[in-house]
Each structure stands twice: as structure tokens, then as C-alpha cells.
Scaffold this motif. Structure first.
Motif, PDB file in Angstrom:
ATOM      1  N   LEU A  68      62.563 -61.449  37.558  1.00 27.45           N
ATOM      2  CA  LEU A  68      61.989 -60.464  36.638  1.00 27.45           C
ATOM      3  C   LEU A  68      61.307 -59.332  37.403  1.00 27.45           C
ATOM      4  N   LYS A  69      60.626 -59.678  38.480  1.00 28.35           N
ATOM      5  CA  LYS A  69      59.955 -58.655  39.285  1.00 28.35           C
ATOM      6  C   LYS A  69      60.973 -57.675  39.864  1.00 28.35           C
ATOM      7  N   LYS A  70      62.071 -58.215  40.367  1.00 33.15           N
ATOM      8  CA  LYS A  70      63.124 -57.358  40.930  1.00 33.15           C
ATOM      9  C   LYS A  70      63.681 -56.419  39.855  1.00 33.15           C
ATOM     10  N   ILE A  71      63.884 -56.934  38.660  1.00 43.43           N
ATOM     11  CA  ILE A  71      64.422 -56.122  37.565  1.00 43.43           C
ATOM     12  C   ILE A  71      63.437 -55.017  37.187  1.00 43.43           C
ATOM     13  N   ILE A  72      62.151 -55.351  37.088  1.00 45.08           N
ATOM     14  CA  ILE A  72      61.145 -54.358  36.713  1.00 45.08           C
ATOM     15  C   ILE A  72      61.018 -53.291  37.795  1.00 45.08           C
ATOM     16  N   ILE A  73      61.043 -53.706  39.051  1.00 43.48           N
ATOM     17  CA  ILE A  73      60.884 -52.753  40.158  1.00 43.48           C
ATOM     18  C   ILE A  73      62.140 -51.911  40.362  1.00 43.48           C
ATOM     19  N   ASP A  74      63.302 -52.550  40.369  1.00 45.37           N
ATOM     20  CA  ASP A  74      64.552 -51.827  40.664  1.00 45.37           C
ATOM     21  C   ASP A  74      65.233 -51.262  39.426  1.00 45.37           C
ATOM     22  N   GLY A  75      65.021 -51.900  38.280  1.00 43.83           N
ATOM     23  CA  GLY A  75      65.735 -51.514  37.071  1.00 43.83           C
ATOM     24  C   GLY A  75      67.153 -52.069  37.086  1.00 43.83           C
ATOM     25  N   VAL A  76      67.845 -51.897  35.988  1.00 43.84           N
ATOM     26  CA  VAL A  76      69.257 -52.255  35.871  1.00 43.84           C
ATOM     27  C   VAL A  76      69.894 -51.069  35.146  1.00 43.84           C
ATOM     28  N   ILE A  77      70.177 -50.053  35.910  1.00 41.30           N
ATOM     29  CA  ILE A  77      70.596 -48.768  35.350  1.00 41.30           C
ATOM     30  C   ILE A  77      71.818 -48.892  34.449  1.00 41.30           C
ATOM     31  N   ASP A  78      72.806 -49.705  34.842  1.00 44.90           N
ATOM     32  CA  ASP A  78      74.021 -49.815  34.017  1.00 44.90           C
ATOM     33  C   ASP A  78      73.746 -50.470  32.664  1.00 44.90           C
ATOM     34  N   LYS A  79      72.610 -51.140  32.523  1.00 46.78           N
ATOM     35  CA  LYS A  79      72.224 -51.738  31.239  1.00 46.78           C
ATOM     36  C   LYS A  79      71.175 -50.888  30.517  1.00 46.78           C
ATOM     37  N   GLY A  80      70.755 -49.777  31.140  1.00 47.78           N
ATOM     38  CA  GLY A  80      69.774 -48.902  30.509  1.00 47.78           C
ATOM     39  C   GLY A  80      68.329 -49.210  30.862  1.00 47.78           C
ATOM     40  N   MET A  81      68.120 -50.154  31.761  1.00 41.77           N
ATOM     41  CA  MET A  81      66.760 -50.530  32.180  1.00 41.77           C
ATOM     42  C   MET A  81      66.374 -49.688  33.393  1.00 41.77           C
ATOM     43  N   ILE A  82      65.368 -48.828  33.223  1.00 43.60           N
ATOM     44  CA  ILE A  82      64.929 -47.994  34.332  1.00 43.60           C
ATOM     45  C   ILE A  82      63.982 -48.772  35.240  1.00 43.60           C
ATOM     46  N   SER A  83      63.725 -48.239  36.411  1.00 42.49           N
ATOM     47  CA  SER A  83      62.754 -48.808  37.330  1.00 42.49           C
ATOM     48  C   SER A  83      61.353 -48.419  36.866  1.00 42.49           C
ATOM     49  N   TYR A  84      60.443 -49.368  36.912  1.00 42.42           N
ATOM     50  CA  TYR A  84      59.058 -49.103  36.530  1.00 42.42           C
ATOM     51  C   TYR A  84      58.108 -49.149  37.722  1.00 42.42           C
ATOM     52  N   LYS A  85      58.664 -49.106  38.951  1.00 39.11           N
ATOM     53  CA  LYS A  85      57.802 -49.212  40.130  1.00 39.11           C
ATOM     54  C   LYS A  85      56.849 -48.036  40.259  1.00 39.11           C
ATOM     55  N   SER A  86      57.180 -46.898  39.700  1.00 36.98           N
ATOM     56  CA  SER A  86      56.264 -45.761  39.789  1.00 36.98           C
ATOM     57  C   SER A  86      55.291 -45.710  38.613  1.00 36.98           C
ATOM     58  N   GLN A  87      55.519 -46.537  37.602  1.00 41.49           N
ATOM     59  CA  GLN A  87      54.659 -46.516  36.419  1.00 41.49           C
ATOM     60  C   GLN A  87      53.695 -47.692  36.356  1.00 41.49           C
TER      61      GLN A  87
END
Length: 150
Positions: free
Chosen positions: A96-115
Motif C-alpha cells: 500500500l505504501k508503494k502504491i500511495i508513493i508511486d501511484g498506479v498511473i494506468d489505473k488512474g491512481m496518482i502519486s501522493y508523495k508530494s501531498q
């Protein structure tokens, strides 16, 4: 001293005074910031958050950012359901941490590491994992691979 007076009185050059005042104010602001950072660090070290506080903080982040795609109670909307035993990209905290930090662009999930800072990410992960098994109404159909609840 006389050249300073000439600049100030004759040429009306206040930049010297402004620069000194600016430097003084910046030093004061830096000192206040350092004190605040040290106080926060001391408070965090002295009183670790309880599980309830972690989940409450995670819910705040979830409500602010995640529920738009994952539903108010994690039931899944555009994004996947967090309340069942199925996970698309893995259901452990590291995944989950990897997904939140990196995002999953092809699924529409952006990276939240800057937020989000690391603490907020960990808190929202704890909250997301607490939703598993809650069985809310209108949940999205399972997606991904079944992962046993920990």
C-alpha cells in the motif's frame, strides 16, 4: 555614519534599514520554527500516538483524499474496494505504501508523495487496513487476488 545619514536623509535610501529589519525578522522566524520543530519532536517522542489516534488521523486523510475514488467507507467506486479480502497490487502495508508513493498511473491512481508526509501515509494505511471485513452496503465487486486478513 555620515554616508549612512546621507543615504537616508538626502537620497531617501531606506534599503539599508529594510535589509537590517528583514534580516532581524528572518532570524526571529527561523528561531521560532526551530523551537516549534523541536517541541513537536519532543511531543512525538514523549507521547506516541495510540491506535485510536492513528486510525482517526488516517481517517482524516482518507476522507480528504481517498474517498473520492474508494468510497466513503472504502466500498470502492472508481478505485477498488478496501473492505473485502481481495487486493489488486497486494494487501500488506508495504504494498500500500508503494502504491500511495508511486501511484498506479494506468489505473488512474496518482502519486501522493508530494501531498502526504510519511506519517500521514502510515496513518492512512492503518485506516485502510482497518476497513477490511467491515462489509458496507453497495461495495464494489472483488478485484485482484484474495489475501488472508492479518
Amino acid at each position: 555614519p555620515i554616508s549612512y545619514l546621507m543615504l537616508l536623509v538626502v537620497f531617501k535610501d531606506e534599503s539599508i534599514i529594510q535589509k537590517k529589519e528583514y534580516s532581524k525578522e528572518m532570524a526571529t522566524a527561523r528561531a521560532k520554527t526551530e523551537v516549534a520543530v523541536k517541541a513537536e519532536a519532543a511531543q512525538t517522542a514523549a507521547a506516541p500516538l495510540t491506535q485510536e489516534q492513528i486510525l482517526a488521523a488516517g481517517k482524516v486523510t482518507f476522507d480528504k483524499i481517498c474517498n473520492v475514488c474508494h468510497g466513503k467507507v472504502g466500498e470502492g467506486l472508481v478505485g477498488p474496494n478496501f473492505t473485502d479480502d481481495y487486493w489488486i497490487h497486494g494487501g500488506n502495508p508495504e504494498d500500500l505504501k508503494k502504491i500511495i508513493i508511486d501511484g498506479v498511473i494506468d489505473k488512474g491512481m496518482i502519486s501522493y508523495k508530494s501531498q502526504l508526509n510519511n506519517k500521514q501515509i502510515d496513518q492512512v494505511i492503518a485506516y485502510i487496513l482497518s476497513l477490511q471485513g467491515t462489509n458496507p452496503p453497495n461495495q464494489k465487486a472483488p478485484q485482484g487476488v484474495k489475501v488472508a486478513k492479518k
